[in-house]
Every structure is written in C-alpha cells, then in structure tokens.
Design a protein around this motif. Sequence first.
Motif, PDB file in Angstrom:
ATOM      1  N   ARG A   1       8.165   2.187 -11.457  1.00  0.00           N
ATOM      2  CA  ARG A   1       7.983   1.713 -10.662  1.00  0.00           C
ATOM      3  C   ARG A   1       9.646   1.501  -9.891  1.00  0.00           C
ATOM      4  O   ARG A   1      10.435   1.282  -9.995  1.00  0.00           O
ATOM      5  CB  ARG A   1       7.663   0.228 -10.149  1.00  0.00           C
ATOM      6  CG  ARG A   1       6.303  -0.043 -11.252  1.00  0.00           C
ATOM      7  CD  ARG A   1       5.972  -0.665 -11.017  1.00  0.00           C
ATOM      8  NE  ARG A   1       5.091  -1.292  -9.903  1.00  0.00           N
ATOM      9  CZ  ARG A   1       4.492  -2.454  -9.453  1.00  0.00           C
ATOM     10  NH1 ARG A   1       5.464  -3.123 -10.330  1.00  0.00           N
ATOM     11  NH2 ARG A   1       4.577  -2.626  -7.963  1.00  0.00           N
TER      12      ARG A   1
ATOM     13  N   TYR B   1       5.525   4.444  -8.002  1.00  0.00           N
ATOM     14  CA  TYR B   1       5.987   5.059  -9.417  1.00  0.00           C
ATOM     15  C   TYR B   1       6.719   6.782  -8.527  1.00  0.00           C
ATOM     16  O   TYR B   1       6.693   7.140  -7.690  1.00  0.00           O
ATOM     17  CB  TYR B   1       4.967   5.400 -10.233  1.00  0.00           C
ATOM     18  CG  TYR B   1       3.318   4.297 -10.409  1.00  0.00           C
ATOM     19  CD1 TYR B   1       4.180   2.991 -11.343  1.00  0.00           C
ATOM     20  CD2 TYR B   1       3.035   3.922  -9.217  1.00  0.00           C
ATOM     21  CE1 TYR B   1       3.248   2.142 -11.258  1.00  0.00           C
ATOM     22  CE2 TYR B   1       1.943   2.515  -9.423  1.00  0.00           C
ATOM     23  CZ  TYR B   1       2.307   2.409  -9.874  1.00  0.00           C
ATOM     24  OH  TYR B   1       1.284   0.962 -10.101  1.00  0.00           O
TER      25      TYR B   1
ATOM     26  N   ALA C   1       1.937   9.401 -12.421  1.00  0.00           N
ATOM     27  CA  ALA C   1       3.171   8.093 -12.746  1.00  0.00           C
ATOM     28  C   ALA C   1       3.880   8.879 -13.628  1.00  0.00           C
ATOM     29  O   ALA C   1       3.046   9.766 -14.674  1.00  0.00           O
ATOM     30  CB  ALA C   1       2.995   7.097 -12.923  1.00  0.00           C
TER      31      ALA C   1
END
Length: 159
Positions: A128, A137, A151
């Motif tokens: 993150r 992300y 992500a």
Amino acid sequence: GVDLIPAIYEELWRIPTLKIYCYKRNGKWGFVDDKGLELSPPIYDEIQEINDYIIVREEKKWGLVGNINSLMNYNTETTYDELIPMERSLENGFILKNNNKIGAVIENYIIPSIYDGVFIPEVLGWIRVCKEGKWGYLDKNNEFTMDVSKAYMYYSCWR
C-alpha cells in the motif's frame, strides 16, 4: 598464480557472488570486474554491504547498486537522501527517502521514492502507498490503483 587484477589499489575487496571487486584509489571507491576491467570510476566516498545489498555514497547522496545475487542494471547513481535498512521485515531491503518522499526496494522490486507513505506487510499481503493524501495499492507495473483486485501481492509501514 597469475594476478588478474593489477596491484594498483589502496584497498580491494571481493563480492564473490557478483564476481566483482570494490577498490579504493586516491581515497575514493569504484568497482572492477574479476579481469581488472573498470566497471565504475573511483568516485564514491563510501561503499557498504548491508543486508546483502551493495550501497554507495557520493558526497551526501546514496545509491543502491544491487543485492549480492544480482546487480540492478548496475545503477551506480547516487540519488537518495537516505537508504534505511528494513531490518524488521521478513525480507531484506531498504526504504528509499528523497526530497521528503518515500519508496522501497525489496530484492529487485523497486518502489520509486514518490510516495508520502509506504506499507509493506510483514506477511503475505498487498503493498500500500499513500500519494497526495490517498492510500491505494501498487499493481505489478508499479502503477497506483485504488482497486485491490489489481494490487501486487507481496509479503513494514514507513512514513
């Protein structure tokens, strides 16, 4: 045996897994291969091996050459204000700080130092990042996304 590298250096130490040497000449450090070919001129004030990585300092800036298993495009540019070892992480790596922005490197995965915060979980999870006050992300191409399904999953929070 025959000397492959001439005895012209003040200091010389080998990085066995890379088959290169760090050398010191006229008070500065550089790199030479195992045949004596100069890979970088002696411009560095300091060379260190930390957490299996080779880092260099030129004046007040730091650079990350690579880890002991591979050179990262043999990038010897010194562009970072700080390189902070991630000793508390399960993975070896560094937090990269430059101009009050943060990035990271874990093995050969580089997060550019363009974020306000970086969170790399201790266990399997998503990287993150905080950019302009918004947390999101990184996908596998290092692109910022708010969509967790895109992500990049990786397995420490720095601000």
